[in-house]
Design a protein around this motif. Sequence first.
Motif, mmCIF file in Angstrom:
data_model
loop_
_atom_site.group_PDB
_atom_site.id
_atom_site.type_symbol
_atom_site.label_atom_id
_atom_site.label_comp_id
_atom_site.label_asym_id
_atom_site.label_seq_id
_atom_site.Cartn_x
_atom_site.Cartn_y
_atom_site.Cartn_z
ATOM 1 N N VAL A 1 8.283 56.271 -2.086
ATOM 2 C CA VAL A 1 9.400 56.923 -1.398
ATOM 3 C C VAL A 1 10.562 55.949 -1.210
ATOM 4 N N ASN A 2 10.255 54.743 -0.767
ATOM 5 C CA ASN A 2 11.310 53.769 -0.455
ATOM 6 C C ASN A 2 12.190 53.455 -1.659
ATOM 7 N N VAL B 1 4.526 40.375 1.030
ATOM 8 C CA VAL B 1 5.695 41.188 1.326
ATOM 9 C C VAL B 1 6.208 40.769 2.691
ATOM 10 N N LYS B 2 7.469 41.022 2.940
ATOM 11 C CA LYS B 2 8.047 40.644 4.229
ATOM 12 C C LYS B 2 7.490 41.514 5.346
ATOM 13 N N GLU B 3 7.484 42.831 5.112
ATOM 14 C CA GLU B 3 6.942 43.767 6.093
ATOM 15 C C GLU B 3 6.752 45.124 5.435
ATOM 16 N N GLU B 4 5.853 45.919 6.015
ATOM 17 C CA GLU B 4 5.641 47.283 5.555
ATOM 18 C C GLU B 4 6.540 48.213 6.376
ATOM 19 N N VAL B 5 7.455 48.904 5.699
ATOM 20 C CA VAL B 5 8.428 49.761 6.378
ATOM 21 C C VAL B 5 8.250 51.197 5.919
ATOM 22 N N GLU B 6 8.038 52.107 6.848
ATOM 23 C CA GLU B 6 7.965 53.523 6.511
ATOM 24 C C GLU B 6 9.353 54.027 6.121
ATOM 25 N N LEU C 1 10.676 43.387 0.190
ATOM 26 C CA LEU C 1 11.362 43.573 1.475
ATOM 27 C C LEU C 1 10.757 44.681 2.328
ATOM 28 N N PHE C 2 10.255 45.747 1.674
ATOM 29 C CA PHE C 2 9.827 46.924 2.438
ATOM 30 C C PHE C 2 8.365 47.302 2.209
ATOM 31 N N GLY C 3 7.620 46.504 1.446
ATOM 32 C CA GLY C 3 6.190 46.719 1.296
ATOM 33 C C GLY C 3 5.811 47.656 0.161
#
Length: 514
Positions: free
Chosen positions: A437-438, A296-301, A429-431
């Motif tokens: 939730v995302n 994944v690109k990054e983990e985003v809350e 994109l967002f993990g």
Amino acid sequence: MTPNVLRWFSLVAILWLQSINGTNLSFPAYSSQLKEFLSISQFKLNYLSFASDAGKVLGFVSGIAAVYLPLPLVLLAGGSLGFASYGLQYLCIVKKMFTLSFYQIWGLSFLAGNSICWINTACYIVAINSFPVNRQVAVGITASYQGLSGKIYTDIVQTFFYSSQREAASGYLLLNSLVPLVGCLVTAPMLMREAKTTSSSSWDVNVGFIVLFVVTIATGIYAVATSLLSAPAGLVLVGIVLFLLAPLAIPVGVGVKEIMSCGRNQQKVHDLEVPIEENQNKEDEEVFDEKVIVGVKEEVEWTKLCKKLDFWIYFGLYLFGPTVGLVFMNNLGQIAESRGCAATTSLVALSSSLGFFGRLLPSLLDYFLSRNKYMPSSPVSMAVSLVAMVASFLILLIDSDIALYISTAMIGVFSGALTSLSVTMTAELFGTKHFGVNHNIVVGSIPIGSFGFGLFAAKVYRDGAAFDGRFDGKCYGMYCFQTTLIFWGTLCSIAAVLSAVLYLRNRKFYSHKR
């Protein structure tokens, strides 16, 4: 039951749930009758269609609940919401047991749409946790089965409720209320424990997914064939049920293999101790390598999504792309009626069946071509699908039943592909840690588009009816939706551009991933 067998049983349970969870896909089949039931205008019918999509605004609540509650409870919450919302509509509209205002019915439709999010969230999380290395394939296959919902409900209605159009409409409401809840009650025990990552060989996983692909493709071919060819509805329904039961062969086969393997290990344990340890090390290395590739690109809350420019580009892409396909489906009944085509149920079944293939296609390509340098990234695949959607709306401008069938089939395929790709791209994109939730926040663009784009369609339709001088609010002729189709095609063009922008912004990530 071993964790390895459990995760395959969980995957089969998810397939069943998704195949009955798309209750909104059957709306076009009975929307015209619902309009007569309630004696409402096209504008109000559009508001009801929007209400189901608006329920996804609160879809993120199911994602938050999944963090703190056992997944079976999340699942049963979704089934209960659908049971209450569709059940009360059935008792009010069909049985006339009590009277509800239009706004109360709108609220029930809102809850019905929200119930889908709860079941989807539980299914996606189980798929990702059960097959972390093959999560794209697992999520894609399970999501594809939701495309069968319209076909399944249509076959059930044609078997048990089709003495008249009015009875058929009541059948859809009753089934939408009961079937998902029963499905949740049956499958919840299979999700009681989280399936942990096991030391099963990659060979077992590969064989399992290949068998599942074969069964899934055969199911889709059967669904499409029975949508196009005339056959007894009861016989068609029996065939669908058998195809849905077929994936059970995978966990049963895995269980039998483990029992046989356990017996051999007990007989030769002293000879196998060293090889087992060596094989385990190799499998751990292989899993590590595959995780790097999947990545994944990054983990985003979810609380920080709004600060990401990629999120807003992606949100706009979803708003102008996949959402337009859903708005088209919501208006399919009126589009067919305005063109003088009475085969609305056939169109719904065809679109649903091909949507099944569309959702499956990205997973199929990802599984077999993921390490091929020619495999397109998710944003590029989305751009190609959106361009095909534009072509579909242009074909709809041709005054022909054949054009209607072709374009409906194309929109079904590529809308399904976009739905599947969006699940993958959210994780990329967002993990995966905050995926529940995302992704529901991204899906929150659906009600915005459903309201705005559907309202535009209703206004064009109303103006067409006024031009005809009709007082019943119905419009007949190509001009009833002509401007709307051009508008929808333009929106898909904008979405294709946004998809290209998203790829350019993340081309380094996708190049490394490939």
